[in-house]
Design a protein around this motif. Structure first.
Motif, PDB file in Angstrom:
ATOM      1  N   GLN A 214      -3.532  -3.866   3.982  1.00  0.00           N
ATOM      2  CA  GLN A 214      -3.327  -4.881   5.018  1.00  0.00           C
ATOM      3  C   GLN A 214      -4.621  -5.505   5.525  1.00  0.00           C
ATOM      4  O   GLN A 214      -4.603  -6.603   6.072  1.00  0.00           O
ATOM      5  CB  GLN A 214      -2.555  -4.270   6.184  1.00  0.00           C
TER       6      GLN A 214
ATOM      7  N   LYS B 120      10.268  -2.422   1.603  1.00  0.00           N
ATOM      8  CA  LYS B 120      11.231  -2.768   0.544  1.00  0.00           C
ATOM      9  C   LYS B 120      11.181  -4.268   0.220  1.00  0.00           C
ATOM     10  O   LYS B 120      11.092  -4.657  -0.941  1.00  0.00           O
ATOM     11  CB  LYS B 120      12.650  -2.345   0.960  1.00  0.00           C
ATOM     12  N   THR B 121      11.219  -5.067   1.278  1.00  0.00           N
ATOM     13  CA  THR B 121      11.176  -6.517   1.067  1.00  0.00           C
ATOM     14  C   THR B 121       9.841  -6.928   0.458  1.00  0.00           C
ATOM     15  O   THR B 121       9.770  -7.738  -0.472  1.00  0.00           O
ATOM     16  CB  THR B 121      11.372  -7.247   2.418  1.00  0.00           C
ATOM     17  N   LEU B 122       8.784  -6.331   0.999  1.00  0.00           N
ATOM     18  CA  LEU B 122       7.440  -6.632   0.518  1.00  0.00           C
ATOM     19  C   LEU B 122       7.312  -6.339  -0.979  1.00  0.00           C
ATOM     20  O   LEU B 122       6.789  -7.146  -1.758  1.00  0.00           O
ATOM     21  CB  LEU B 122       6.464  -5.753   1.309  1.00  0.00           C
TER      22      LEU B 122
ATOM     23  N   GLY C  56      11.230  -0.966   7.615  1.00  0.00           N
ATOM     24  CA  GLY C  56       9.794  -1.200   7.788  1.00  0.00           C
ATOM     25  C   GLY C  56       8.900  -0.466   6.819  1.00  0.00           C
ATOM     26  O   GLY C  56       7.693  -0.325   7.044  1.00  0.00           O
TER      27      GLY C  56
ATOM     28  N   GLY D 148       0.820  -1.216   0.000  1.00  0.00           N
ATOM     29  CA  GLY D 148       0.000   0.000   0.000  1.00  0.00           C
ATOM     30  C   GLY D 148       0.847   1.256   0.000  1.00  0.00           C
ATOM     31  O   GLY D 148       1.967   1.278   0.512  1.00  0.00           O
TER      32      GLY D 148
ATOM     33  N   ASN E   7      19.005   0.296   4.318  1.00  0.00           N
ATOM     34  CA  ASN E   7      18.521   1.428   5.119  1.00  0.00           C
ATOM     35  C   ASN E   7      19.556   2.536   5.140  1.00  0.00           C
ATOM     36  O   ASN E   7      19.307   3.621   5.612  1.00  0.00           O
ATOM     37  CB  ASN E   7      18.338   1.018   6.595  1.00  0.00           C
TER      38      ASN E   7
HETATM   39  P1  ATP Z   1      13.847  -3.494   6.617  1.00  0.00           P
HETATM   40  O1  ATP Z   1      14.706  -2.436   6.041  1.00  0.00           O
HETATM   41  O2  ATP Z   1      13.742  -3.464   8.107  1.00  0.00           O
HETATM   42  O3  ATP Z   1      14.108  -4.865   6.059  1.00  0.00           O
HETATM   43  P2  ATP Z   1      11.623  -3.204   4.807  1.00  0.00           P
HETATM   44  O4  ATP Z   1      11.519  -1.856   4.223  1.00  0.00           O
HETATM   45  O5  ATP Z   1      12.165  -4.301   3.972  1.00  0.00           O
HETATM   46  O6  ATP Z   1      12.370  -3.098   6.190  1.00  0.00           O
HETATM   47  P3  ATP Z   1       9.326  -4.860   5.032  1.00  0.00           P
HETATM   48  O7  ATP Z   1      10.049  -6.040   5.607  1.00  0.00           O
HETATM   49  O8  ATP Z   1       8.932  -4.914   3.621  1.00  0.00           O
HETATM   50  O9  ATP Z   1      10.179  -3.566   5.314  1.00  0.00           O
HETATM   51  O10 ATP Z   1       8.058  -4.524   5.926  1.00  0.00           O
HETATM   52  C1  ATP Z   1       7.767  -5.221   7.126  1.00  0.00           C
HETATM   53  C2  ATP Z   1       6.284  -5.516   7.178  1.00  0.00           C
HETATM   54  O11 ATP Z   1       5.572  -4.280   7.308  1.00  0.00           O
HETATM   55  C3  ATP Z   1       5.761  -6.153   5.916  1.00  0.00           C
HETATM   56  O12 ATP Z   1       5.805  -7.546   5.970  1.00  0.00           O
HETATM   57  C4  ATP Z   1       4.324  -5.654   5.871  1.00  0.00           C
HETATM   58  O13 ATP Z   1       3.502  -6.428   6.689  1.00  0.00           O
HETATM   59  C5  ATP Z   1       4.424  -4.278   6.498  1.00  0.00           C
HETATM   60  N1  ATP Z   1       4.558  -3.209   5.487  1.00  0.00           N
HETATM   61  C6  ATP Z   1       5.622  -2.396   5.328  1.00  0.00           C
HETATM   62  N2  ATP Z   1       5.419  -1.521   4.345  1.00  0.00           N
HETATM   63  C7  ATP Z   1       4.207  -1.771   3.836  1.00  0.00           C
HETATM   64  C8  ATP Z   1       3.435  -1.217   2.773  1.00  0.00           C
HETATM   65  N3  ATP Z   1       3.880  -0.184   2.035  1.00  0.00           N
HETATM   66  N4  ATP Z   1       2.210  -1.749   2.510  1.00  0.00           N
HETATM   67  C9  ATP Z   1       1.738  -2.776   3.247  1.00  0.00           C
HETATM   68  N5  ATP Z   1       2.426  -3.344   4.266  1.00  0.00           N
HETATM   69  C10 ATP Z   1       3.641  -2.859   4.563  1.00  0.00           C
END
Ligand code: ATP
Length: 258
Positions: A187, A63-65, A60, A20, A150
């Motif tokens: 979500q 990025k991974t998502l 958070g 989202g 990050n």
């Molecule tokens: P990190 O740098 O800590 O690895 P990241 O940017 O990769 O963080 P994610 O692992 O993708 O973050 O996000 C963690 C969780 O937060 C996801 O599994 C999801 O549930 C939720 N989340 C984060 N961003 C979003 C988004 N834009 N839309 C929906 N859910 C999100």
């Protein structure tokens, strides 16, 4: 020796709609990966030098998502590896780890290799090692590299040389309530929300620096409480005790916005 530890390609199950509030970034990353797949003749090896997408921004934020979602959307396997997992104190071992990863990915083509915590690959100060060498192995059109960090300030500049990470995409937090509303929508798309729930109002009550991960925690809490409430209802009617189904859980997120 490190094979088991260094990841296995998976078929990701994150849908495009699960991400989202990142519409612009979503568009760019999809184009970058999908167009060369769909129009191979236009993006022939002459035109499309190996290149990856680097996602950078605070923890958070998705990025991974996003990396998983683009893999799902383009029907690609997904191999995730964290920078520190590649590093080994023994000479030649780190290099071997990288080779192993690419070998695994090649066997799973078409495949995305997701390098998380990429900043950890920066060589020690004064060392002439080229951490960007990680990138120099992509030889086919159906291997894709997505990196994440990050701390872009800590990245070795060698990683950013042309032909390595050509596309840098910022994935950040937007302080608009509508951003949080879109994440909440993504979500809760499978939740049965109580009629009184206004996701916009929930979004307006969240702190402005709330990340996707913070919103995930909020929704998980709401779900847990709703499920607990349902269990209580089922307990009142013991005949239903064993068929507590997720579809009957009505979530009231507003309860948690104090
Ligand atoms: P990190 O740098 O800590 O690895 P990241 O940017 O990769 O963080 P994610 O692992 O993708 O973050 O996000 C963690 C969780 O937060 C996801 O599994 C999801 O549930 C939720 N989340 C984060 N961003 C979003 C988004 N834009 N839309 C929906 N859910 C999100």
């Amino acid at each position: 020796r490190n094979r088991a530890a260094l990841g296995t390609p998976i078929v990701p199950n994150v849908k495009w709609e699960d991400v989202g509030g990142l519409e612009e970034v979503k568009k760019v990353i999809l184009d970058t990966i999908q167009l060369p797949l769909m129009y191979k003749h236009l993006f022939s090896s002459k035109l499309r030098k190996r290149s990856g997408v680097l996602l950078y921004g605070p923890p958070g934020t998705g990025k991974t998502l996003l990396a998983k979602a683009v893999a799902t959307e383009c029907s690609l396997n997904f191999l995730s590896v964290k920078g520190p997992e590649l590093i080994n104190m023994y000479v030649g071992e780190s290099e071997k780890n990288v080779r192993d990863i690419f070998e695994k990915a090649r066997c799973a083509r078409p495949c995305v290799i997701f390098f998380d915590e990429l900043d950890s690959l920066a060589p020690a100060r004064g060392s002439s090692a080229d951490s960007g060498g990680v990138m120099d192995r992509v030889v086919s059109q159906d291997l894709f590299i997505i990196g994440a960090t990050n701390r872009p300030d800590l990245l070795d500049s060698a990683l950013l040389r042309p032909g390595r990470f050509d596309k840098l995409l910022y994935v950040g937090v937007n302080t608009d309530a509508s951003y949080r509303e879109r994440i909440l929508k993504a979500q809760t798309r499978k939740y049965k929300l109580h009629n009184n729930v206004s996701l916009l109002s929930v979004a307006q009550h969240c702190p402005p620096n709330f990340t996707g991960a913070d919103i995930y925690a909020l929704c998980a809490d709401a779900w847990f409480h709703a499920a607990k409430r349902s269990v209580k209802t089922f307990e009142i009617d013991p005949s239903r005790n064993n068929d507590a189904s997720a579809e009957e859980v009505i979530v009231e997120i507003d309860d948690f916005m104090t």
